[in-house]
Design a protein around this motif. Sequence first.
Motif, PDB file in Angstrom:
ATOM      1  N   UNK A  45       2.187  28.880  44.004  1.00 51.05           N
ATOM      2  CA  UNK A  45       2.421  27.773  43.097  1.00 51.05           C
ATOM      3  C   UNK A  45       1.677  27.843  41.784  1.00 51.05           C
ATOM      4  N   UNK A  46       0.748  28.782  41.627  1.00 51.19           N
ATOM      5  CA  UNK A  46      -0.054  28.815  40.398  1.00 51.19           C
ATOM      6  C   UNK A  46       0.821  29.158  39.185  1.00 51.19           C
ATOM      7  N   UNK A  47       1.622  30.232  39.295  1.00 53.98           N
ATOM      8  CA  UNK A  47       2.458  30.631  38.171  1.00 53.98           C
ATOM      9  C   UNK A  47       3.560  29.594  37.914  1.00 53.98           C
ATOM     10  N   UNK A  48       4.123  29.037  38.985  1.00 54.93           N
ATOM     11  CA  UNK A  48       5.160  28.032  38.817  1.00 54.93           C
ATOM     12  C   UNK A  48       4.614  26.777  38.136  1.00 54.93           C
ATOM     13  N   UNK A  49       3.389  26.401  38.503  1.00 53.15           N
ATOM     14  CA  UNK A  49       2.763  25.229  37.868  1.00 53.15           C
ATOM     15  C   UNK A  49       2.525  25.483  36.391  1.00 53.15           C
ATOM     16  N   UNK A  50       2.028  26.666  36.061  1.00 54.01           N
ATOM     17  CA  UNK A  50       1.784  26.980  34.652  1.00 54.01           C
ATOM     18  C   UNK A  50       3.095  26.982  33.872  1.00 54.01           C
ATOM     19  N   UNK A  51       4.131  27.541  34.463  1.00 55.00           N
ATOM     20  CA  UNK A  51       5.430  27.585  33.783  1.00 55.00           C
ATOM     21  C   UNK A  51       5.969  26.171  33.541  1.00 55.00           C
ATOM     22  N   UNK A  52       5.930  25.331  34.574  1.00 50.18           N
ATOM     23  CA  UNK A  52       6.492  23.978  34.451  1.00 50.18           C
ATOM     24  C   UNK A  52       5.716  23.148  33.439  1.00 50.18           C
ATOM     25  N   UNK A  53       4.391  23.230  33.484  1.00 49.19           N
ATOM     26  CA  UNK A  53       3.578  22.428  32.565  1.00 49.19           C
ATOM     27  C   UNK A  53       3.762  22.899  31.124  1.00 49.19           C
ATOM     28  N   UNK A  54       3.813  24.219  30.921  1.00 48.56           N
ATOM     29  CA  UNK A  54       4.003  24.729  29.561  1.00 48.56           C
ATOM     30  C   UNK A  54       5.384  24.365  29.036  1.00 48.56           C
ATOM     31  N   UNK A  55       6.393  24.421  29.916  1.00 51.39           N
ATOM     32  CA  UNK A  55       7.741  24.068  29.482  1.00 51.39           C
ATOM     33  C   UNK A  55       7.830  22.587  29.104  1.00 51.39           C
ATOM     34  N   UNK A  56       7.225  21.728  29.918  1.00 48.53           N
ATOM     35  CA  UNK A  56       7.282  20.297  29.636  1.00 48.53           C
ATOM     36  C   UNK A  56       6.340  19.896  28.514  1.00 48.53           C
ATOM     37  N   UNK A  57       5.355  20.740  28.213  1.00 52.34           N
ATOM     38  CA  UNK A  57       4.443  20.428  27.110  1.00 52.34           C
ATOM     39  C   UNK A  57       5.134  20.517  25.754  1.00 52.34           C
ATOM     40  N   UNK A  58       6.295  21.205  25.695  1.00 52.76           N
ATOM     41  CA  UNK A  58       7.056  21.230  24.453  1.00 52.76           C
ATOM     42  C   UNK A  58       7.536  19.834  24.082  1.00 52.76           C
ATOM     43  N   UNK A  59       7.726  18.991  25.078  1.00 50.15           N
ATOM     44  CA  UNK A  59       8.067  17.579  24.875  1.00 50.15           C
ATOM     45  C   UNK A  59       7.078  16.765  25.712  1.00 50.15           C
ATOM     46  N   UNK A  60       5.906  16.452  25.160  1.00 55.76           N
ATOM     47  CA  UNK A  60       4.853  15.783  25.934  1.00 55.76           C
ATOM     48  C   UNK A  60       5.288  14.488  26.596  1.00 55.76           C
ATOM     49  N   UNK A  61       6.351  13.884  26.077  1.00 58.43           N
ATOM     50  CA  UNK A  61       6.797  12.634  26.674  1.00 58.43           C
ATOM     51  C   UNK A  61       7.218  12.833  28.124  1.00 58.43           C
ATOM     52  N   UNK A  62       7.673  14.054  28.457  1.00 59.82           N
ATOM     53  CA  UNK A  62       8.093  14.307  29.841  1.00 59.82           C
ATOM     54  C   UNK A  62       6.899  14.321  30.787  1.00 59.82           C
ATOM     55  N   UNK A  63       5.789  14.902  30.352  1.00 58.27           N
ATOM     56  CA  UNK A  63       4.596  14.876  31.188  1.00 58.27           C
ATOM     57  C   UNK A  63       4.084  13.448  31.360  1.00 58.27           C
ATOM     58  N   UNK A  64       4.159  12.667  30.291  1.00 58.66           N
ATOM     59  CA  UNK A  64       3.763  11.257  30.394  1.00 58.66           C
ATOM     60  C   UNK A  64       4.687  10.529  31.364  1.00 58.66           C
TER      61      UNK A  64
END
Length: 255
Positions: A45-64
């Motif tokens: 899950x480490x690489x998958x977590x990094x990928x998902x967080x970086x992808x959603x960080x392009x639109x921070x509203x999604x992480x919020x």
Amino acid sequence: MAPPSDGHARADPSSRALRRETAGLGGLHSAFATLTDWQDWRQAGRHEHRFAVRAMSEWPVWLVAVRLVSAVACGSTGIAGALLLWHPSGPHGVVGRTVLVALLLGCLVVAGLWLLCPFPGWTGAVAYVAWADLTILGVALMLSDPVAKMCVVILLSTVGTFAGWFLGWRIMLLHCLFCAAVIIGTSIWALCQPGTSAWSLYLVTGTAVVVDVLMPALLQFPVEVIRRSVVAVARRSNCDPLTGLLNRRGLRSAA
């Protein structure tokens, strides 16, 4: 005299079957090697977590949005679960009520952490999935009605959604195995209790199997395909096609 040829060599049917069999065996061997690669399991899950967080960080509203939804889910579970203290299907006795109150207070604490703390890293995400699985199981065990236990077990599907997107198929596999074990154990216990309606239990158990195990497993396939396709395209765009070395975009990304 050799038969006329149309310019295309015809493959021997036996050779085609051999190639298919070899490819099938190679696929099985690759799948077995992936399942038994303990080094990858330690980093599951480490690489998958990094990928998902970086992808959603392009639109921070999604992480919020994910933080708010997770906080609401934990908080509503704690508040709604409090009603079980006075429900006929709720726990009986001081010990059961005390354990249930502790679990529900934990839900409120985790809801506050989702609101006040930044998005969790890989360790925090894995800990959250483990905590959510065990908390839902604990609430189910505190109930006295077998059908009510299985209804609470269905809530494990919400944990599977988070695990599948942020932690990948390995954590999802462990989660699905956990759900299957909980459903089987709860069903066996319920069938041993007097007065349990087998038909009602069958309906709830079937729903739990579909929602907690089958649907997350099926939905994980397109998620993995999309993730791997995006990673492959990104790698090709960051490398020179002739030398295989990083180009300017790849060097900038690596730096």
